[in-house]
Design an enzyme around this catalytic site. Sequence first.
Site, PDB file in Angstrom:
ATOM      1  CG  HIS A 277      36.164  -1.110  94.919  1.00 15.07           C
ATOM      2  ND1 HIS A 277      37.002  -0.349  94.137  1.00 15.07           N
ATOM      3  CD2 HIS A 277      36.492  -2.404  94.656  1.00 15.07           C
ATOM      4  CE1 HIS A 277      37.797  -1.155  93.436  1.00 15.07           C
ATOM      5  NE2 HIS A 277      37.496  -2.398  93.722  1.00 15.07           N
TER       6      HIS A 277
ATOM      7  CB  CYS B 259      27.829  -2.521 117.301  1.00 11.88           C
ATOM      8  SG  CYS B 259      26.390  -3.509 116.939  1.00 11.88           S
TER       9      CYS B 259
END
Length: 248
Positions: free
Chosen positions: A117, A146
């Site tokens: 996960h 970003c």
Amino acid sequence: MEFKTEFIQKLKTSKNIMVFTGAGMSAESGIATFRGKDGLWNKLKPEELASFNAFMKNPDMVWEWYQYRRKIVENTEPNPGHYAIVELEKYYEVNVVTQNVDNLHARAGSKNIEELHGSIVRNFCMDCRTFYNDLKLESEKTVPRCEKCNGLIRPDVVWFGENLRGNAFPNSEKKAKECDLCFVIGTTAIIYPAAYIPMTAKQYGAYLVEINIENTDLSYQADYSIFGKAGEILPEIVRLVKEDVFTN
Ligand code: APR
């Protein structure tokens, strides 16, 4: 602590061990589990926090929730159960397959880990997939962007409704087929496809040992269920391996 003779025998003949873990593995480190008495999903709705739609609807809220969880994880330590699994590497080939995103197996020193996960310590840009591995807590309340493309940065965890990323699942499946003994520790084993891994191990001949404080959906398939806390049972198993299995 007394263990079943058949289990001791399996410890003597096994070479390759899989350790499949869930939130209960880290409970004694102070990280809340998802289900059960004090489980996170009793108080919070997973679809409002741990899903792609939740993130797109309210990215800052979801980011803040992960920053909060990251802080908990950073301020905790692996427990004796995590370290016991590392000790087993002295005697066996050990593969850890975890549903946990807390990085505690790695911090304890386990060598071979598949994170089904993902991991809360990693983040990536949703647009250009640049990874930000050590994004600390400087951006607590708003989602960072970003540096390369200004896309939204999200945690590298698998949310409800998402496919597992990368090769973690096929790698785990392969390892499940090869192991002689599979420990299933601290998981309700109801989230798929992760829960296929211990079932695959069993299907391919592994001896299935569950360690949990209560019965789970997997208990009826287990060859041996050990009831108790992972952080107490696992060091006992290591003691047994050291004192009995590899000396007699
Ligand atoms: N030792 C052993 N088992 C424990 C301990 C302990 N100290 N404390 C709790 N447990 C057991 C509980 O009895 C329960 O069976 O750990 C299990 C925790 O189950 P869940 O909270 O359902 O966690 P998990 O199985 O890891 O959840 C799977 O669901 O929400 C998603 O992505 C999330 O990876 C997670 C997945």
